[in-house]
Design an enzyme around this catalytic site. Structure first.
Site, short mmCIF file in Angstrom:
data_model
loop_
_atom_site.label_atom_id
_atom_site.label_comp_id
_atom_site.label_asym_id
_atom_site.label_seq_id
_atom_site.Cartn_x
_atom_site.Cartn_y
_atom_site.Cartn_z
N THR A 85 17.24 8.68 2.26
CA THR A 85 18.32 8.86 1.30
C THR A 85 19.31 7.72 1.41
O THR A 85 19.85 7.44 2.48
CB THR A 85 19.03 10.20 1.52
OG1 THR A 85 18.06 11.25 1.51
CG2 THR A 85 20.07 10.43 0.45
N ASP A 104 23.31 5.37 5.74
CA ASP A 104 24.59 5.44 5.04
C ASP A 104 25.38 6.69 5.38
O ASP A 104 26.53 6.81 4.98
CB ASP A 104 24.38 5.37 3.53
CG ASP A 104 23.60 6.58 3.00
OD1 ASP A 104 22.99 7.30 3.81
OD2 ASP A 104 23.62 6.80 1.77
N ASP A 157 16.44 5.10 6.77
CA ASP A 157 16.79 6.44 6.33
C ASP A 157 16.41 6.54 4.86
O ASP A 157 16.76 5.66 4.07
CB ASP A 157 18.27 6.69 6.52
CG ASP A 157 18.68 8.06 6.03
OD1 ASP A 157 18.02 9.04 6.41
OD2 ASP A 157 19.65 8.15 5.26
#
Length: 808
Positions: A317, A562, A315
């Site tokens: 970000t 996250d 991912d």
């Protein structure tokens, strides 16, 4: 959706709710519930208890066998023949000590990474440990929070909860006051609070399984392979041992004590007792080593699993970029209609209406969050928090002019139709690796069927993302290790491609917008997922589908993330890796948590897994060579009706110097070999020919010595011991390749130790080893050399076959 009554941050007071404990429980009420045992007492453990560790290391099938044989020897034989029992005790103690050490490391890290839910007590929000929640507590929720216990919603601000981990339903559920929430679900949008109605073992998830490990299903080929090997060994051991007992009693019928000693000497080396020990020690030390790097391994086999990974889905970000962002520019699209000051005021109002801002909104708050007299003239009528599925947030505002309008902030290519002029400007900024949000106004209410249908774009919010300084080096590592990295993000495909391109990710120049992915065609999706390196505008459900598509092509997939939009994909991936600062839900379903948020820790995890797998494969070969030659020697003794060549003390010396001590060092050494499937097949292809050659060479030397010294069993045993040691040390030399200085020193030290036993009088007397004459010992050496050459030939054939198998 919320309906605040003023322009401040929406809250429960504006919802007209009347919860049972509006200010939360008082300290006295909490104490009463604790006294009654109404606490969330589900044990949250990161590892086995000390009692379980001791039981698992002591009460094993092979320890029972060895322990019984040790007891027999204590009755019938001298202490020297019981040395193998002391070795087992030492091995078991080492296993317990190392696993307890790993447990303490895990438990300490788990406390650091444990979720700390926020509850309202005495009117104030307070963070408490999971076990600190009591019945009737008011638990506050925000985006990314995991629902710890069952309860009833008391406050809701656009509260959307994903219950897919419990019910299998993929769509989030919009919760209103009075609705039920279940432990194990998590918040994907909005904020709110609920009253705990069932805690501890009464909660829904606790009735299913322990929290935090309920959905982690890590397969360990290493452990299952060793279990398979041990099962085969048991099948061989029982009938062979029975035949050996009968033959030795028949041969040594005049000396039953000698028959027992020879029988025990034949059975003990068949048991690969140290193999399970070294596997546990290797895993335990791996946990300790990774723990020093702030890496929490929630399941031990996850170390092995990540070493087998050939595809890592990232991912953007929080993984390639740091969580925080900065507003670089606010660009009006039509300054004559709506100027910069108005846009700044609206952004400040939208920011104040978000109870749990994500990193993008936090950047807006940092830039425009301070209020002023102009901003006080705006009023929030309704608010809708950001959702990964919608890709926008918004609020219906009462404007200073007296009119009402909905203002939306989100992805330009989602809010605007294809071909809109503003998209070209947004794409140009995105191509520079910047993140772009569109601010627009629409007369459509937020609860309308499509609030973006009549959106008037008024401004672009340009955000600068902070690249992780270690991201490029980590991607290079995976590239060198032939592990493909794929970036799967909810951001614009152009922006994600630009960020990945700045890190020199292969294939980043051809990003794919997930909205163009084939729907309803699994084969086409798998083909696209296999060849594409960067995906943008991916919904949480699509992340999950991409992981499944890669797995359908035979890939072992790791997923890092996250945020709550990563939870489903993390759960379905072979290995889920969460950032320590990520959401509670993300950490709960991941097998590995990087507590310091360092993406650069991943190579250490991969290297640790490869060390464990590669080295255990090496030492498994050593242990099984011993098992094979022991079984062969026992069968030859049964068929030829001669005394077994060794006493238990000789088996102890041979096992310790050629397998036990060297295996301990080899199991803990660095090893960067790529993990492959087929553990059992590879180990047996090495162990079977090695064991057959060693057993045949030993029995040949023993038989020739017996023809010369039919009445001197000590001399025959000494020749057999010398021959087997030389062949076994040759096997060790093959397994230890490629050589390093310490490996050569290790082999030399084992040879020197055996020479001391032969040459030092009190040692040779203790172990009953005495080489008589010239011909028989050198005949044994010659046979061992011939056997070593056969081992080299067999090893080359096996190595070639394994190499061909790995390319299939």
């Amino acid at each position: 959706m919320t309906h605040p009554s003023d322009g401040t941050t929406p809250g429960a007071h504006a919802l007209g709710l009347a919860p049972a404990h509006p200010g939360g429980l008082s300290g006295a009420e909490v104490a009463e519930r604790v006294a009654r045992g109404e606490v969330n007492d589900v044990p949250v453990r990161s590892s086995r208890s000390v009692k379980e560790i001791v039981r698992a290391n002591v009460l094993t099938r092979f320890n029972a066998i060895i322990g019984a044989l040790f007891a027999v020897i204590l009755v019938v034989g001298p202490p020297q023949d019981g040395l193998f029992g002391l070795v087992i005790v030492a091995n078991t103690a080492i296993g317990i000590i190392q696993e307890v050490r790993a447990k303490r490391t895990l438990d300490g890290l788990a406390l650091i990474g444990e979720a700390r839910p926020t509850v309202r007590r005495d009117g104030q929000p307070v963070q408490v440990p999971v076990s600190g929640i009591v019945l009737d507590d008011t638990v506050l929720l925000g985006t990314g929070d995991k629902v710890i216990v069952d309860g009833e919603v008391a406050e809701a601000e656009g509260l959307e909860i994903d219950e897919s981990l419990l019910t299998g339903e993929p769509d989030p559920v919009l919760k209103q006051p009075g609705d039920q929430v279940m432990s194990g679900s998590f918040v994907v949008a909005g904020a709110g609070a609920f009253t705990a109605t069932r805690v501890g073992r009464q909660a829904y998830a606790a009735q299913l399984a322990e929290e935090a490990s309920r959905f982690t299903l890590v397969k360990s080929e290493l452990r299952s392979g060793i279990d398979t090997i041990l099962r085969y060994v048991t099948y061989l051991l029982v009938p062979t041992a029975i035949g050996l007992v009968i033959s030795q009693w028949s041969v040594e019928h005049n000396d039953w004590r000698e028959a027992v000693r020879r029988t025990v000497a034949g059975i003990v080396p068949m048991v690969p007792e140290g193999l399970v020990l070294l596997t546990s020690v290797a895993f335990a030390l791996g946990v300790v080593r990774l723990g020093r790097k702030q890496c929490l391994v929630q399941e031990l086999p996850a170390i092995e699993g990540l070493a087998r990974v050939d595809t890592v889905c990232l991912d953007k970000t929080g993984t390639l970029t740091e969580g925080g962002m900065d507003v670089r520019e606010l660009r009006p699209l039509d300054p004559d209609q709506v100027g910069l000051p108005v846009l700044e005021q609206v952004l400040g109002v939208l920011a104040s209406a978000d109870a749990r801002p994500n990193p993008s909104m936090q950047a807006v708050i940092d830039a425009y969050g301070e209020g002023g007299p102009e901003r006080e003239r705006w009023r929030v009528l309704e608010a809708m928090p950001f959702s990964s599925a919608r890709k926008w947030s918004g609020a219906q505002l009462l404007e200073p002019t007296g009119g009402e309008a909905s203002w939306l902030l989100g992805a330009p290519d989602v809010l605007l139709p294809a071909g809109h002029p503003a998209l070209e400007e947004a794409d140009e900024l995105g191509a520079q690796g910047l993140r772009v949000l569109l601010l627009g106004r629409t007369p459509v209410p937020l609860d309308g069927p499509d609030p973006a249908a009549r959106l008037e774009p008024l401004g672009l919010v340009v955000l600068r993302q902070r690249l992780r300084p270690d991201a490029a080096d980590t991607l290079r590592y995976f590239e060198r290790q032939n592990v493909r990295a794929k970036v799967i993000s909810g951001d614009s495909a152009v922006s994600v491609g630009a960020v990945a391109g700045s890190l020199a990710l292969p294939g980043a120049e051809h990003p794919v917008d997930a909205r163009t992915l084939p729907v309803g065609d699994p084969e086409a999706l798998a083909e696209t997922a296999d060849r594409t390196a960067v995906f943008g505008r991916v919904t949480p459900q699509q992340k999950r589908e991409l992981v499944a598509a890669l797995q359908s092509r035979g890939h072992t997939v790791a997923m890092t993330g996250d945020g709550v939009n990563d939870v489903l994909a993390l759960k379905d991936a072979d290995i889920g890796v969460a950032m320590g600062s990520g959401s509670d839900a993300t950490r709960a379903v991941a097998q590995i948590v990087l507590l310091d948020d360092s993406f650069a820790t991943l190579p250490s995890v991969v290297a640790e897994g490869r060390r464990v797998i590669g080295n255990i494969e090496r030492v498994a070969g050593l242990f099984l060579v011993k098992t094979v030659y022991s079984v062969l020697l026992a069968l030859l003794v049964v068929f030829t009706q001669v005394p077994y060549p060794f006493l238990p003390r000789h088996s102890t010396v041979l096992s310790s110097l050629t397998i036990g001590i060297p295996a301990f060092f080899l199991a803990l050494a660095p090893n960067n070999e790529r993990a492959r499937t087929g553990f059992v097949r590879r180990v047996l292809r090495i162990a079977v020919p090695g064991g057959v050659i060693a057993g045949a060479a030993t029995f040949t030397a023993y038989a020739l010595a017996r023809s010369d010294h039919a009445t001197d069993l000590k001399a025959d045993t000494s020749v057999a011991t010398l021959t087997l040691f030389l062949v076994a040390i040759w096997v060790l030399a093959i397994v230890a390749r490629p050589y390093t200085w310490w490996r050569l020193l290790l082999i030399g030290a084992m040879g020197g130790a055996f020479a001391l036993i032969l040459l030092v009088p009190w040692l040779s007397d203790f172990f009953q080893l005495k080489l008589v004459g010239f011909r028989d010992p050198w005949t044994g050496v010659a046979i061992a050399v011939a056997a070593g050459l056969l081992l080299e030939i067999a090893w080359r054939f096996v190595k070639r076959g394994l190499a061909e198998g790995s390319t299939d």
